[in-house]
Scaffold this motif. Structure first.
Motif, PDB file in Angstrom:
ATOM      1  N   GLU A 104      44.921 -86.350  78.023  1.00  0.00           N
ATOM      2  CA  GLU A 104      45.565 -87.659  77.974  1.00  0.00           C
ATOM      3  C   GLU A 104      46.137 -88.015  79.343  1.00  0.00           C
ATOM      4  O   GLU A 104      46.812 -87.205  79.967  1.00  0.00           O
ATOM      5  N   LYS A 105      45.831 -89.220  79.814  1.00  0.00           N
ATOM      6  CA  LYS A 105      46.284 -89.698  81.125  1.00  0.00           C
ATOM      7  C   LYS A 105      46.925 -91.066  80.971  1.00  0.00           C
ATOM      8  O   LYS A 105      46.766 -91.731  79.959  1.00  0.00           O
ATOM      9  N   VAL A 106      47.623 -91.474  82.025  1.00  0.00           N
ATOM     10  CA  VAL A 106      48.190 -92.814  82.089  1.00  0.00           C
ATOM     11  C   VAL A 106      47.556 -93.481  83.293  1.00  0.00           C
ATOM     12  O   VAL A 106      47.573 -92.904  84.392  1.00  0.00           O
ATOM     13  N   PRO A 107      46.964 -94.646  83.142  1.00  0.00           N
ATOM     14  CA  PRO A 107      46.775 -95.421  81.918  1.00  0.00           C
ATOM     15  C   PRO A 107      45.726 -94.792  80.985  1.00  0.00           C
ATOM     16  O   PRO A 107      44.960 -93.916  81.404  1.00  0.00           O
ATOM     17  N   ASP A 108      45.702 -95.268  79.733  1.00  0.00           N
ATOM     18  CA  ASP A 108      44.793 -94.741  78.707  1.00  0.00           C
ATOM     19  C   ASP A 108      43.342 -94.682  79.155  1.00  0.00           C
ATOM     20  O   ASP A 108      42.612 -93.774  78.767  1.00  0.00           O
ATOM     21  N   THR A 109      42.923 -95.654  79.931  1.00  0.00           N
ATOM     22  CA  THR A 109      41.511 -95.723  80.336  1.00  0.00           C
ATOM     23  C   THR A 109      41.098 -94.549  81.213  1.00  0.00           C
ATOM     24  O   THR A 109      39.911 -94.306  81.399  1.00  0.00           O
ATOM     25  N   MET A 110      42.059 -93.789  81.714  1.00  0.00           N
ATOM     26  CA  MET A 110      41.757 -92.621  82.537  1.00  0.00           C
ATOM     27  C   MET A 110      41.728 -91.330  81.718  1.00  0.00           C
ATOM     28  O   MET A 110      41.396 -90.264  82.242  1.00  0.00           O
ATOM     29  N   SER A 111      42.075 -91.407  80.439  1.00  0.00           N
ATOM     30  CA  SER A 111      42.048 -90.219  79.584  1.00  0.00           C
ATOM     31  C   SER A 111      40.637 -89.674  79.485  1.00  0.00           C
ATOM     32  O   SER A 111      39.660 -90.431  79.524  1.00  0.00           O
ATOM     33  N   VAL A 112      40.516 -88.359  79.378  1.00  0.00           N
ATOM     34  CA  VAL A 112      39.209 -87.719  79.266  1.00  0.00           C
ATOM     35  C   VAL A 112      38.886 -87.523  77.785  1.00  0.00           C
ATOM     36  O   VAL A 112      39.643 -86.885  77.048  1.00  0.00           O
ATOM     37  N   MET A 113      37.774 -88.083  77.368  1.00  0.00           N
ATOM     38  CA  MET A 113      37.301 -88.001  75.983  1.00  0.00           C
ATOM     39  C   MET A 113      36.111 -87.050  75.937  1.00  0.00           C
ATOM     40  O   MET A 113      35.475 -86.789  76.955  1.00  0.00           O
ATOM     41  N   ALA A 114      35.799 -86.576  74.755  1.00  0.00           N
ATOM     42  CA  ALA A 114      34.612 -85.745  74.574  1.00  0.00           C
ATOM     43  C   ALA A 114      34.003 -86.034  73.207  1.00  0.00           C
ATOM     44  O   ALA A 114      34.715 -86.355  72.255  1.00  0.00           O
ATOM     45  N   THR A 115      32.701 -85.919  73.139  1.00  0.00           N
ATOM     46  CA  THR A 115      31.979 -86.020  71.874  1.00  0.00           C
ATOM     47  C   THR A 115      31.554 -84.616  71.486  1.00  0.00           C
ATOM     48  O   THR A 115      30.946 -83.904  72.286  1.00  0.00           O
ATOM     49  N   TYR A 116      31.894 -84.230  70.276  1.00  0.00           N
ATOM     50  CA  TYR A 116      31.486 -82.939  69.729  1.00  0.00           C
ATOM     51  C   TYR A 116      30.557 -83.168  68.557  1.00  0.00           C
ATOM     52  O   TYR A 116      30.824 -84.008  67.693  1.00  0.00           O
ATOM     53  N   HIS A 117      29.451 -82.433  68.548  1.00  0.00           N
ATOM     54  CA  HIS A 117      28.536 -82.442  67.406  1.00  0.00           C
ATOM     55  C   HIS A 117      28.968 -81.289  66.506  1.00  0.00           C
ATOM     56  O   HIS A 117      29.066 -80.154  66.961  1.00  0.00           O
ATOM     57  N   VAL A 118      29.259 -81.587  65.247  1.00  0.00           N
ATOM     58  CA  VAL A 118      29.723 -80.557  64.315  1.00  0.00           C
ATOM     59  C   VAL A 118      28.782 -80.454  63.126  1.00  0.00           C
ATOM     60  O   VAL A 118      28.140 -81.431  62.733  1.00  0.00           O
ATOM     61  N   GLU A 119      28.702 -79.266  62.573  1.00  0.00           N
ATOM     62  CA  GLU A 119      27.935 -79.002  61.358  1.00  0.00           C
ATOM     63  C   GLU A 119      28.923 -78.558  60.287  1.00  0.00           C
ATOM     64  O   GLU A 119      29.803 -77.729  60.561  1.00  0.00           O
ATOM     65  N   LEU A 120      28.780 -79.126  59.102  1.00  0.00           N
ATOM     66  CA  LEU A 120      29.635 -78.768  57.975  1.00  0.00           C
ATOM     67  C   LEU A 120      28.766 -78.368  56.797  1.00  0.00           C
ATOM     68  O   LEU A 120      27.646 -78.873  56.650  1.00  0.00           O
ATOM     69  N   ASP A 121      29.296 -77.486  55.942  1.00  0.00           N
ATOM     70  CA  ASP A 121      28.542 -77.130  54.752  1.00  0.00           C
ATOM     71  C   ASP A 121      28.686 -78.243  53.720  1.00  0.00           C
ATOM     72  O   ASP A 121      29.350 -79.262  53.967  1.00  0.00           O
ATOM     73  N   ALA A 122      28.073 -78.090  52.564  1.00  0.00           N
ATOM     74  CA  ALA A 122      28.069 -79.134  51.533  1.00  0.00           C
ATOM     75  C   ALA A 122      29.470 -79.467  51.032  1.00  0.00           C
ATOM     76  O   ALA A 122      29.733 -80.570  50.573  1.00  0.00           O
ATOM     77  N   GLU A 123      30.395 -78.515  51.149  1.00  0.00           N
ATOM     78  CA  GLU A 123      31.768 -78.732  50.692  1.00  0.00           C
ATOM     79  C   GLU A 123      32.678 -79.247  51.792  1.00  0.00           C
ATOM     80  O   GLU A 123      33.872 -79.417  51.590  1.00  0.00           O
ATOM     81  N   GLY A 124      32.124 -79.500  52.981  1.00  0.00           N
ATOM     82  CA  GLY A 124      32.893 -80.079  54.066  1.00  0.00           C
ATOM     83  C   GLY A 124      33.612 -79.086  54.958  1.00  0.00           C
ATOM     84  O   GLY A 124      34.491 -79.467  55.714  1.00  0.00           O
ATOM     85  N   ARG A 125      33.230 -77.819  54.906  1.00  0.00           N
ATOM     86  CA  ARG A 125      33.843 -76.807  55.781  1.00  0.00           C
ATOM     87  C   ARG A 125      33.056 -76.712  57.079  1.00  0.00           C
ATOM     88  O   ARG A 125      31.828 -76.603  57.056  1.00  0.00           O
ATOM     89  N   LEU A 126      33.767 -76.714  58.191  1.00  0.00           N
ATOM     90  CA  LEU A 126      33.153 -76.622  59.507  1.00  0.00           C
ATOM     91  C   LEU A 126      32.476 -75.270  59.681  1.00  0.00           C
ATOM     92  O   LEU A 126      33.080 -74.234  59.432  1.00  0.00           O
ATOM     93  N   VAL A 127      31.195 -75.284  60.070  1.00  0.00           N
ATOM     94  CA  VAL A 127      30.469 -74.032  60.284  1.00  0.00           C
ATOM     95  C   VAL A 127      29.998 -73.878  61.731  1.00  0.00           C
ATOM     96  O   VAL A 127      29.688 -72.780  62.160  1.00  0.00           O
ATOM     97  N   ALA A 128      29.956 -74.979  62.509  1.00  0.00           N
ATOM     98  CA  ALA A 128      29.538 -74.912  63.912  1.00  0.00           C
ATOM     99  C   ALA A 128      29.972 -76.185  64.626  1.00  0.00           C
ATOM    100  O   ALA A 128      30.112 -77.240  64.006  1.00  0.00           O
TER     101      ALA A 128
END
Length: 101
Positions: free
Chosen positions: A62-86
């Motif tokens: 998180e940075k000031v101003p907001d536009t300088m904050s560093v974001m990331a996209t994570y690809h996640v895999e979940l099982d059928a019950e919604g538990r994170l597996v990867a």
């Protein structure tokens, strides 16, 4: 039954598979717990044969101003019950950055 958004079963369908809204909440909540980062949004969710896959945007720095904050996209895999597996980080960018396609 209660749903703690981290693997509970209150929102599972009769077959044990979660609905898409529950998957979105669980994906962002579980990833945020692991990374200790603020979840931004879930930008994609797709059902797979074994469960779900999702892309979650998080604030990594998180940075000031907001536009300088560093974001990331994570690809996640979940099982059928919604538990994170990867999970895997697939992109890092400044909050104000717009993709050109």
């Amino acid at each position: 039954m209660t749903d703690d958004s981290k693997g509970g079963t209150a929102d599972a369908t009769a077959g044990g598979r979660c609905d898409i809204a529950t998957v979105m909440r669980r994906a962002s909540g579980q990833l945020a717990d692991l990374l200790r980062c603020e979840p931004g949004s879930v930008s994609a969710v797709k059902g797979t044969g074994e469960g779900w896959s999702a892309d979650v945007e998080v604030v990594e720095l998180e940075k000031v101003p907001d536009t300088m904050s560093v974001m990331a996209t994570y690809h996640v895999e979940l099982d059928a019950e919604g538990r994170l597996v990867a999970y895997e980080r697939v992109r890092r960018y400044a909050r104000g950055q717009i993709d050109r396609r």
